[in-house]
Write a protein that holds these residues in place. Structure first.
Motif, PDB file in Angstrom:
ATOM      1  N   LYS A 229       0.827  -1.201   0.000  1.00  0.00           N
ATOM      2  CA  LYS A 229       0.000   0.000   0.000  1.00  0.00           C
ATOM      3  C   LYS A 229       0.865   1.257   0.000  1.00  0.00           C
ATOM      4  O   LYS A 229       0.530   2.262  -0.628  1.00  0.00           O
ATOM      5  CB  LYS A 229      -0.919   0.020   1.231  1.00  0.00           C
ATOM      6  CG  LYS A 229      -2.023  -1.017   1.208  1.00  0.00           C
ATOM      7  CD  LYS A 229      -2.773  -1.069   2.532  1.00  0.00           C
ATOM      8  CE  LYS A 229      -3.506   0.211   2.832  1.00  0.00           C
ATOM      9  NZ  LYS A 229      -4.322   0.095   4.062  1.00  0.00           N
ATOM     10  N   HIS A 230       1.990   1.191   0.725  1.00  0.00           N
ATOM     11  CA  HIS A 230       2.794   2.395   0.948  1.00  0.00           C
ATOM     12  C   HIS A 230       4.148   2.391   0.243  1.00  0.00           C
ATOM     13  O   HIS A 230       4.814   3.419   0.191  1.00  0.00           O
ATOM     14  CB  HIS A 230       3.018   2.586   2.450  1.00  0.00           C
ATOM     15  CG  HIS A 230       1.760   2.692   3.251  1.00  0.00           C
ATOM     16  ND1 HIS A 230       0.871   3.724   3.102  1.00  0.00           N
ATOM     17  CD2 HIS A 230       1.227   1.874   4.205  1.00  0.00           C
ATOM     18  CE1 HIS A 230      -0.145   3.562   3.932  1.00  0.00           C
ATOM     19  NE2 HIS A 230       0.039   2.443   4.604  1.00  0.00           N
TER      20      HIS A 230
ATOM     21  N   GLU B 241      15.257   8.180   5.091  1.00  0.00           N
ATOM     22  CA  GLU B 241      15.398   9.561   4.656  1.00  0.00           C
ATOM     23  C   GLU B 241      16.558  10.204   5.417  1.00  0.00           C
ATOM     24  O   GLU B 241      16.667  10.019   6.641  1.00  0.00           O
ATOM     25  CB  GLU B 241      14.111  10.347   4.923  1.00  0.00           C
ATOM     26  CG  GLU B 241      12.931   9.923   4.058  1.00  0.00           C
ATOM     27  CD  GLU B 241      13.109  10.326   2.611  1.00  0.00           C
ATOM     28  OE1 GLU B 241      13.964  11.188   2.315  1.00  0.00           O
ATOM     29  OE2 GLU B 241      12.399   9.766   1.761  1.00  0.00           O
ATOM     30  N   PRO B 242      17.430  10.938   4.745  1.00  0.00           N
ATOM     31  CA  PRO B 242      18.562  11.569   5.431  1.00  0.00           C
ATOM     32  C   PRO B 242      18.126  12.409   6.624  1.00  0.00           C
ATOM     33  O   PRO B 242      17.217  13.232   6.517  1.00  0.00           O
ATOM     34  CB  PRO B 242      19.187  12.448   4.335  1.00  0.00           C
ATOM     35  CG  PRO B 242      18.779  11.793   3.050  1.00  0.00           C
ATOM     36  CD  PRO B 242      17.395  11.244   3.305  1.00  0.00           C
TER      37      PRO B 242
ATOM     38  N   ASP C 262       5.961   6.294   0.666  1.00  0.00           N
ATOM     39  CA  ASP C 262       5.056   7.447   0.662  1.00  0.00           C
ATOM     40  C   ASP C 262       5.193   8.315   1.912  1.00  0.00           C
ATOM     41  O   ASP C 262       4.416   9.244   2.109  1.00  0.00           O
ATOM     42  CB  ASP C 262       3.597   6.995   0.492  1.00  0.00           C
ATOM     43  CG  ASP C 262       3.075   6.187   1.681  1.00  0.00           C
ATOM     44  OD1 ASP C 262       3.832   5.955   2.645  1.00  0.00           O
ATOM     45  OD2 ASP C 262       1.886   5.787   1.643  1.00  0.00           O
ATOM     46  N   GLY C 263       6.194   8.008   2.752  1.00  0.00           N
ATOM     47  CA  GLY C 263       6.447   8.810   3.940  1.00  0.00           C
ATOM     48  C   GLY C 263       5.802   8.296   5.208  1.00  0.00           C
ATOM     49  O   GLY C 263       6.078   8.816   6.300  1.00  0.00           O
ATOM     50  N   THR C 264       4.946   7.289   5.117  1.00  0.00           N
ATOM     51  CA  THR C 264       4.321   6.709   6.304  1.00  0.00           C
ATOM     52  C   THR C 264       5.385   6.066   7.190  1.00  0.00           C
ATOM     53  O   THR C 264       6.208   5.288   6.704  1.00  0.00           O
ATOM     54  CB  THR C 264       3.287   5.636   5.905  1.00  0.00           C
ATOM     55  OG1 THR C 264       2.304   6.233   5.056  1.00  0.00           O
ATOM     56  CG2 THR C 264       2.626   5.028   7.126  1.00  0.00           C
TER      57      THR C 264
ATOM     58  N   TRP D 237       7.286   8.156  16.392  1.00  0.00           N
ATOM     59  CA  TRP D 237       8.486   8.524  15.641  1.00  0.00           C
ATOM     60  C   TRP D 237       9.051   9.879  16.059  1.00  0.00           C
ATOM     61  O   TRP D 237      10.172  10.224  15.699  1.00  0.00           O
ATOM     62  CB  TRP D 237       8.197   8.516  14.137  1.00  0.00           C
ATOM     63  CG  TRP D 237       7.042   9.398  13.749  1.00  0.00           C
ATOM     64  CD1 TRP D 237       7.093  10.706  13.362  1.00  0.00           C
ATOM     65  CD2 TRP D 237       5.655   9.021  13.734  1.00  0.00           C
ATOM     66  NE1 TRP D 237       5.834  11.179  13.109  1.00  0.00           N
ATOM     67  CE2 TRP D 237       4.931  10.163  13.316  1.00  0.00           C
ATOM     68  CE3 TRP D 237       4.972   7.847  14.010  1.00  0.00           C
ATOM     69  CZ2 TRP D 237       3.540  10.155  13.191  1.00  0.00           C
ATOM     70  CZ3 TRP D 237       3.585   7.841  13.882  1.00  0.00           C
ATOM     71  CH2 TRP D 237       2.879   8.976  13.470  1.00  0.00           C
ATOM     72  N   ASN D 238       8.284  10.635  16.836  1.00  0.00           N
ATOM     73  CA  ASN D 238       8.776  11.922  17.342  1.00  0.00           C
ATOM     74  C   ASN D 238       9.339  11.819  18.758  1.00  0.00           C
ATOM     75  O   ASN D 238       9.701  12.847  19.354  1.00  0.00           O
ATOM     76  CB  ASN D 238       7.654  12.962  17.316  1.00  0.00           C
ATOM     77  CG  ASN D 238       7.336  13.438  15.916  1.00  0.00           C
ATOM     78  OD1 ASN D 238       8.226  13.522  15.068  1.00  0.00           O
ATOM     79  ND2 ASN D 238       6.069  13.733  15.645  1.00  0.00           N
TER      80      ASN D 238
END
Length: 541
Positions: free
Chosen positions: A91-92, A98-99, A108-110, A447-448
């Motif tokens: 799906k993604h 990502e650096p 897709d960034g998910t 993720w934060n």
């Protein structure tokens, strides 16, 4: 993944001549995106190209093989339609790094939640039979049963190494006997991909099997690396090179005398894999135990060793050249005290994400508590991924260290504990409890999270063993000592209204929220744990 078949009319191609290099260039006319996939020899005069389109629509392709006119200039098209299933990786899109981002993502960034299960001896796991350790599981295939069970339990990654592989390329070449073995390997890769798991696979062979003639033969290393990428690079994969290659582990152990920290040939393998992988799958080198190697050597006991505990991939120059963009860490955190702040900072301060790729295995060097705690400690220490492992699964039919008693600081693991077959260890409670870890983290923006360490002033601990991380609006504390004491957060805005919730990492249950207002001094005194078991406290705005 789709597969194109090419057959050469040139007899010299038979045997997979390294001089016959077939590439296929795939182009998406609407966007102009171009992907070049190398072909691999699959016996006789046959070459195969595997391609996974990265977007919908029609793709054009053309073959390139200057050495063999019968393979050169062949053209075609293929159409990619939108995936309508439920598997996240389709799906993604492929997982990537990502650096400067500390977690892996899909294309897709998910955010990608890395929860791995360890199978260093994958090829020993019966593909079409239950195997001698299946017990009463009813399994028809040892391998497929465990893959399916781990998917049910919320795992996202299958971690393997080519131990006991049906092919043998330590001589630096792929011959017709190896082809038969690689076809068997295909079936493992295909099943993992069909289950929706990402395959963190180590390349070529057991690290200590590297021969001196191959280590010094760049042409052969490049050919093998190209072959590996061609055969397996269109699956959802992560590259991890080989076992504990990131320094000189097997040299120090006396298992090989070919290379050390100064001339590690796996750095060249990484460079060649990166060269031929048009998808830029995440690439790392499975590190030694963190007591020996970290990033710069901080947090280790390696002073005086070659490199003083620094990774052979530490420099940004080497990382750029080899495509090394994440850390496959081997870390067994303490179960009786807070984490080592120097070790955590060494990984957190790099631009690359870190995964706790290998720790203590349940039933071998720890029990359910330790296996569960390692996952929570890893994520709250900024290692945004965890590789779980259990006896008779991490290395099927292994007799490694099974005759002695082990102690992880909390539990004693006896020789009797270590004799459990996979039919029992696949159902260890801690494996199922990994789903609770995942569901908790995915309830907010995990993720934060930023780790808060014991030498910082943001938390005054009364507990002897804890780990703490926070986002802008969420604080997460995992208390894992056999006491009820917690502590106080000392730097929260005064007067702020907060909500406190206890989460049980053993059952996945949450308590009713407690509302509280921060004192004028900006101190938040935390309540005691519900009991002496391990608990997670979530503090949210």
């Amino acid at each position: 993944m789709t597969e194109l078949r090419f057959e050469s009319s040139n007899d010299s191609a038979s045997g997979g001549s390294e001089e016959v290099l077939l590439d296929v260039v795939f182009t998406h006319p609407k966007t102009g995106e171009t992907l070049i996939r190398p072909a691999f020899w699959d016996g006789d005069n046959v070459f195969l190209v595997r391609f996974a389109p990265t977007m919908e629509g029609r793709w054009k392709w053309v073959s390139r093989c200057p050495q063999d006119p019968s393979l050169d200039g062949i053209k075609g098209t293929l159409k990619c339609e939108k995936y309508d299933g439920e598997l996240a990786v389709y799906k993604h899109g492929f997982v990537r790094v990502e650096p400067g981002v500390k977690h892996m993502t899909y294309a897709d960034g998910t955010p990608f939640f890395y929860l791995g299960d360890t199978h260093w001896g994958m090829y020993s796991e019966e593909l079409d039979a239950p195997g001698p350790h299946a017990g009463e599981t009813g399994a028809e295939s040892h391998f497929k049963y465990i893959v399916d069970r781990r998917v049910e339990q919320g795992f996202t990654v299958y971690q393997s190494e080519p131990l006991g592989s049906p092919f043998n390329v330590v001589d630096g070449k792929v011959d017709s006997v190896d082809i038969q073995g690689f076809r068997i390997a295909d079936e493992y890769y295909k099943y993992i991909a069909a289950a929706g798991l990402v395959h963190a696979n180590a390349e070529l062979f057991f690290a200590a099997s590297m021969r001196e003639d191959l280590a010094n033969n760049d042409h052969a290393l490049e050919a093998l690396s190209r072959y590996w990428v061609a055969r397996f690079g269109a699956f959802p994969v992560l590259w991890t090179l080989a076992q504990e290659i990131d320094n000189d582990f097997y040299s120090e152990q006396g298992h090989q005398n070919v290379y050390d920290f100064t001339n590690n040939p796996w750095v060249k393998v990484a460079e060649y894999i990166h060269k031929y992988d048009c998808y830029n799958h995440p690439l790392s080198g499975h590190q030694e135990n963190s007591w020996h190697t970290t990033v710069t050597g901080r947090g280790t006991g390696a002073e005086g060793r070659d490199g003083n505990g620094a990774s052979v991939f530490a420099s940004e120059e080497v990382a750029k050249r080899t495509g090394h963009n994440w850390w496959a860490v081997q870390w067994s955190p303490s179960l009786t005290e807070p984490v080592n702040p120097e070790l955590v900072r060494d990984y957190w301060e790099t631009s690359r994400p870190a995964i706790n790729y290998e720790g203590r295995y349940c039933g071998l060097w720890t029990k359910d508590f330790g296996s569960r705690a390692q996952g929570w400690i890893s994520f709250l220490s900024g290692f945004f991924g965890y590789g779980y492992g259990a006896i008779d699964i991490w290395l099927y039919k292994s007799d490694y260290d099974v005759k002695s008693e082990s102690f992880d600081g909390i539990d004693h693991i006896t020789p009797a504990d270590k004799l459990k077959p996979w039919s029992e260890s696949v159902e260890y409670p801690s494996a199922g409890q990994m789903r609770h870890l995942r569901s908790f983290m995915e309830s907010f923006d995990w993720w934060n999270l930023t780790p808060v360490l014991k030498d910082e002033k943001a938390f005054k601990a009364n507990a002897s063993a804890y780990v703490y991380a926070r986002t802008v609006s969420t604080h997460v504390l995992y208390f894992f000592s056999k006491e009820t004491a917690t502590g106080e957060i000392t730097d929260i805005q005064e007067g702020k209204s907060l909500q406190l919730t206890w989460f049980n990492p053993r059952s996945g249950e949450k308590s009713d929220p407690i509302k509280i207002t921060v004192s004028e001094e900006g101190r938040l005194i935390l309540p005691e744990k519900p009991d002496t078991e391990d608990w997670v406290l979530q503090v949210s705005e």
